[in-house]
Design an enzyme around this catalytic site. Sequence first.
Site, PDB file in Angstrom:
ATOM      1  N   VAL A  20       5.054  32.935  51.818  1.00 13.67           N
ATOM      2  CA  VAL A  20       6.040  32.139  52.841  1.00 13.67           C
ATOM      3  C   VAL A  20       7.054  32.710  53.526  1.00 13.67           C
ATOM      4  O   VAL A  20       7.588  32.481  54.354  1.00 13.67           O
ATOM      5  CB  VAL A  20       6.368  30.853  52.061  1.00 13.67           C
ATOM      6  CG1 VAL A  20       5.499  29.913  51.689  1.00 13.67           C
ATOM      7  CG2 VAL A  20       7.545  31.245  50.874  1.00 13.67           C
ATOM      8  N   TYR A  21       7.289  33.899  52.848  1.00 14.36           N
ATOM      9  CA  TYR A  21       8.154  35.024  53.693  1.00 14.36           C
ATOM     10  C   TYR A  21       7.797  35.160  54.886  1.00 14.36           C
ATOM     11  O   TYR A  21       7.069  36.143  55.044  1.00 14.36           O
ATOM     12  CB  TYR A  21       8.731  36.279  52.687  1.00 14.36           C
ATOM     13  CG  TYR A  21       9.338  35.920  51.347  1.00 14.36           C
ATOM     14  CD1 TYR A  21       9.546  34.608  50.985  1.00 14.36           C
ATOM     15  CD2 TYR A  21       9.686  37.060  50.530  1.00 14.36           C
ATOM     16  CE1 TYR A  21      10.357  34.227  49.964  1.00 14.36           C
ATOM     17  CE2 TYR A  21      10.157  36.750  49.200  1.00 14.36           C
ATOM     18  CZ  TYR A  21      10.643  35.512  49.045  1.00 14.36           C
ATOM     19  OH  TYR A  21      11.120  35.133  47.857  1.00 14.36           O
ATOM     20  N   SER A  22       8.510  34.800  56.047  1.00 21.61           N
ATOM     21  CA  SER A  22       7.923  35.167  57.244  1.00 21.61           C
ATOM     22  C   SER A  22       6.522  34.932  57.520  1.00 21.61           C
ATOM     23  O   SER A  22       6.015  35.711  58.361  1.00 21.61           O
ATOM     24  CB  SER A  22       8.532  36.708  57.694  1.00 21.61           C
ATOM     25  OG  SER A  22       9.976  36.798  57.740  1.00 21.61           O
ATOM     26  N   ASP A  23       5.946  33.763  56.898  1.00 22.01           N
ATOM     27  CA  ASP A  23       4.650  33.645  57.205  1.00 22.01           C
ATOM     28  C   ASP A  23       3.524  34.522  56.764  1.00 22.01           C
ATOM     29  O   ASP A  23       2.828  35.070  57.717  1.00 22.01           O
ATOM     30  CB  ASP A  23       4.453  33.061  58.827  1.00 22.01           C
ATOM     31  CG  ASP A  23       5.212  31.822  59.099  1.00 22.01           C
ATOM     32  OD1 ASP A  23       5.331  30.737  58.111  1.00 22.01           O
ATOM     33  OD2 ASP A  23       5.640  31.666  60.077  1.00 22.01           O
ATOM     34  N   GLY A  24       3.942  35.257  55.636  1.00 27.04           N
ATOM     35  CA  GLY A  24       3.094  36.449  55.336  1.00 27.04           C
ATOM     36  C   GLY A  24       3.658  37.801  55.947  1.00 27.04           C
ATOM     37  O   GLY A  24       3.100  38.828  55.465  1.00 27.04           O
TER      38      GLY A  24
END
Length: 347
Positions: free
Chosen positions: A61-65
Amino acid sequence: MRYRTLGASGLRVPELSLGTGTFAGRGPLFSEWGGTDVDQARRLVDIGLDAGLTLFDSADVYSDGAAEEVLGAAVKGRRDQVLLSTKLGLPTGEGPQDAGTSRSRIIRGTEDALRRLDTDHIDLLQLHGFDAGTPVEESLSALDTLVRDGKVRYVGASNFAGWQLMKSLAAADRLHLPRHVVHQVYYSLVGRDYEWELMPLGLDQGVGAMVWSPLGWGRLTGRIRRGQPLPERSRLHRTAELGPPVADELLHDVVEALDEIAEEVGRSVPQVAINWLLRRPTVSSVIVGARDEEQLRENLGAVGWELTPAQVERLDAVSHRPAPYPRFPYERQAGFARIDPPLFPRP
């Protein structure tokens, strides 16, 4: 940099690890944390490795992968020198398979993470939250498949309640499936709830702690002072409601104590706050963040020295708060040291 075993496992990890929430900087939340690109991330990895920091933690989930992609590119060519940790389970989309820890989600999510990290294995895979809609046996079985296939080395959990973690550990023991060797938790001088139930559980069951947000969501930087407004550049202006709440009086009391001790030992407020955490039971590694080289070097200054017992006692006392509800069993049990010796001195 000293190394510690990760819980009861044989994996040795550095006492500090680097979180990659600042990598890539996509989306409303993570853009507030930072926007580290590949070249900058590569430099942070260089500095970390020079200091003995070999563990790098990310999540889907960090920056959408994109954070995983930046991390994978930053360690390219030196994969054998680092430990890669990532997490999955939180929602990443609106589809029916885009959240949770079902077998389908875990297998697919791990394959996606391997691709983004550009690696053939993940050293530590953690379930980012408890999925009440999936039997723990199903989740553990999927993790077992990944371990047997060589795609994952160790497994853990993040942000579980005590009963959720214990239920998972009991199922793993009963079915001879991989145990969670680590629990990634929030823990700081202004957030000590971890100590009441999760820490004793970790001691009893051999589950180490990887600590996130050791500076209390940016509150223990030394820049927030009693009677003064938040610094103009503080991300608390925009993201305070997303992090753990902290009473103003507690924060100011703790910061003032940190100030005094920092002056005594010739260190900064954040370095003292992190050093205190490294002395706590069950803590295997403290995850630090860094927008740039200066912040990383600052955080690395938290190791290589120790607070005195008297200084630790002062920080224990100023940060202590009564047990949360249901407080009675905790406080009642604490009165019977013969059957429940205290984990650490209580004021």
